[in-house]
Design an enzyme around this catalytic site. Structure first.
Site, PDB file in Angstrom:
ATOM      1  N   GLY A 146      18.398  -9.293   8.212  1.00 39.65           N
ATOM      2  CA  GLY A 146      17.340 -10.311   7.760  1.00 39.65           C
ATOM      3  C   GLY A 146      17.730 -11.270   6.721  1.00 39.65           C
ATOM      4  N   GLN A 147      16.782 -11.889   6.120  1.00 41.39           N
ATOM      5  CA  GLN A 147      17.344 -12.878   5.161  1.00 41.39           C
ATOM      6  C   GLN A 147      17.566 -12.188   3.800  1.00 41.39           C
ATOM      7  OE1 GLN A 147      14.076 -14.654   2.809  1.00 41.39           O
ATOM      8  NE2 GLN A 147      15.155 -16.608   2.386  1.00 41.39           N
ATOM      9  N   TYR A 199      -0.013  -8.461   5.378  1.00 37.10           N
ATOM     10  CA  TYR A 199       1.377  -8.172   4.616  1.00 37.10           C
ATOM     11  C   TYR A 199       1.083  -7.631   3.046  1.00 37.10           C
ATOM     12  CZ  TYR A 199       5.614  -9.611   2.624  1.00 37.10           C
ATOM     13  OH  TYR A 199       6.934  -9.834   1.827  1.00 37.10           O
ATOM     14  N   ILE A 214      13.156   2.190  12.386  1.00 35.98           N
ATOM     15  CA  ILE A 214      12.735   3.101  10.906  1.00 35.98           C
ATOM     16  C   ILE A 214      11.233   3.652  11.571  1.00 35.98           C
ATOM     17  CG2 ILE A 214      13.691   1.780   9.422  1.00 35.98           C
ATOM     18  CD1 ILE A 214      11.033   0.581   8.614  1.00 35.98           C
ATOM     19  N   GLY A 261      17.067  -3.065   8.182  1.00 34.17           N
ATOM     20  CA  GLY A 261      16.747  -4.727   8.197  1.00 34.17           C
ATOM     21  C   GLY A 261      17.970  -5.220   7.940  1.00 34.17           C
ATOM     22  N   ASP A 301      19.933  -2.229  11.919  1.00 35.41           N
ATOM     23  CA  ASP A 301      18.859  -3.072  12.327  1.00 35.41           C
ATOM     24  C   ASP A 301      18.447  -2.760  13.564  1.00 35.41           C
ATOM     25  OD1 ASP A 301      18.228  -6.298  10.791  1.00 35.41           O
ATOM     26  OD2 ASP A 301      16.964  -5.428  12.282  1.00 35.41           O
ATOM     27  N   ILE A 302      17.149  -3.400  14.118  1.00 37.26           N
ATOM     28  CA  ILE A 302      16.656  -2.956  15.320  1.00 37.26           C
ATOM     29  C   ILE A 302      17.386  -3.462  16.687  1.00 37.26           C
ATOM     30  CG2 ILE A 302      14.722  -4.822  15.615  1.00 37.26           C
ATOM     31  CD1 ILE A 302      12.873  -2.295  16.136  1.00 37.26           C
ATOM     32  N   LYS A 316       2.025  -4.199   1.302  1.00 34.84           N
ATOM     33  CA  LYS A 316       3.174  -4.101   0.106  1.00 34.84           C
ATOM     34  C   LYS A 316       2.478  -3.406  -0.998  1.00 34.84           C
ATOM     35  CE  LYS A 316       6.797  -5.650   1.842  1.00 34.84           C
ATOM     36  NZ  LYS A 316       7.940  -4.784   2.136  1.00 34.84           N
TER      37      LYS A 316
END
Ligand code: VAH
Length: 336
Positions: free
Chosen positions: A29-30, A155, A68, A26, A52-53, A159
């Site tokens: 990403g941010q 989400y 992943i 990833g 990343d993808i 987590k």
């Protein structure tokens, strides 16, 4: 960037780990954008393999495509690149996860499972972020390290389950797993997508470009946030702490940055951009925000690995405004 120097002995004290190189999933990403450059500054560009993808084409170091959900690919990449530490940042965030729960569970849980299995197989260390989204309405207004975790979003549930999976691989398989419950993260380098806290970044981009912004939450919405510089420093402090310093919270440490309402943020921006105009039109993300804590307690991170935040509201606003105006002027210079 605040650097943290440690002896190598205290860093990777898991015997026989596969190699000294670092894999970041990833990476576009941010968090990944900032973490990859921080890790490359500390360890050397060629040591950090960004993945990343999809390929954005403009990376300043080793980059590979990696999904992943493909465990054979993960194992191959670890072995061919002597990976010893994995930062698993690939995830579907809260708002996107509510719209596509299957994808959220596949990436956030299936993907993490693959990373953990590959890490057990190849003796790698693993950092995988958790989030304050693990908390629910019974942990408001302040979420303590051991407050109940009753997430209401898909989400948040991924987590919470992710923290438990990571702890199981540490306790049963000896995999060195670590994680931080990130608050909403603020960076001017990457506009986040699919998150509920995105408004606290979007607002700067819009004020810089048009002088006005419509929040998708109410003005009194208060959430815990953190400047990306602090989040990266916390990640490095945790990953470089000796195992002996870590407690049972090792896969889900609360870390506090700063906490403010959307109105307080707007008032602070107006001190530097007096012509700014703000309106508030809540959408479905208000329900998610209402389920999260307004603030955090982080005494475990402070006592286990000396966490301390370094941004208040004024310093954050100044840093974000300066960053966005620099990046927009460099973009326009690129266009020019
Ligand atoms: C989100 N930025 O909004 C993420 C984060 C605490 C929020 O996990 O989904």
């Amino acid at each position: 960037m605040v650097g943290v120097e440690v002896s190598s002995a205290s860093c990777c004290d898991m015997p026989g780990h596969a190699g000294d190189n670092i894999l970041v999933t990833g990476a576009l990403g941010q968090i990944g954008t900032d973490l990859v450059s921080a890790l490359r500054k500390t360890h050397g560009t060629e040591t950090v393999i960004a993945t990343d993808i999809y390929d954005r084409g403009n990376t300043d170091g080793p980059f590979m495509i990696l999904d992943i959900l493909e465990i054979a690919e993960i194992n191959r990449l670890i072995r061919e690149n002597s990976i010893g530490t994995i930062y698993n940042l690939a995830a579907i965030l809260s708002a996107h996860g509510e719209k596509d729960p299957d994808l959220c569970e596949r990436v956030n849980l299936g993907g993490l499972q693959n990373i953990l299995d590959a890490s057990k197989e190849n003796r790698c260390r693993v950092f995988s972020p958790s989030s304050i989204a693990v908390f629910g309405p019974d942990s408001r207004p302040i979420a303590y390290q051991d407050s109940p975790t009753s997430p209401t979003t898909v989400y948040g549930k991924t987590k919470k389950k992710g923290e438990e999976m990571m702890l199981k691989y540490w306790r049963n398989e000896g995999v060195d797993t670590r994680g931080i419950r990130y608050p909403g993260l603020l960076s001017w380098k990457t506009i986040p997508t699919g998150g509920t806290t995105d408004y606290a970044v979007e607002v700067f981009h819009h004020i810089e470009n048009s002088g006005e912004y419509t929040y998708f939450v109410e003005e009194d919405t208060k959430l815990p946030m953190m400047m990306m510089e602090d989040a990266i420093r916390a990640t490095k402090l945790l990953m470089e702490a000796p195992q002996s310093k870590l407690s049972e919270y090792r896969t889900g440490y609360n870390v506090r940055g700063l906490s403010f309402t959307a109105k307080q943020l707007s008032d602070q921006i107006k001190r530097y951009r007096p012509q700014s105009k703000f309106t508030f039109t809540p959408d479905e993300r208000q329900l998610i925000a209402n389920s999260w804590p307004e603030d955090l307690e982080d005494s475990a991170a402070v006592s286990d690995w000396n966490w301390n935040s370094s941004f208040d509201l004024d310093r954050m606003v100044k840093t974000m405004l300066d960053g966005f105006s620099q990046s927009s002027s460099s973009d326009s210079s690129k266009i020019g």
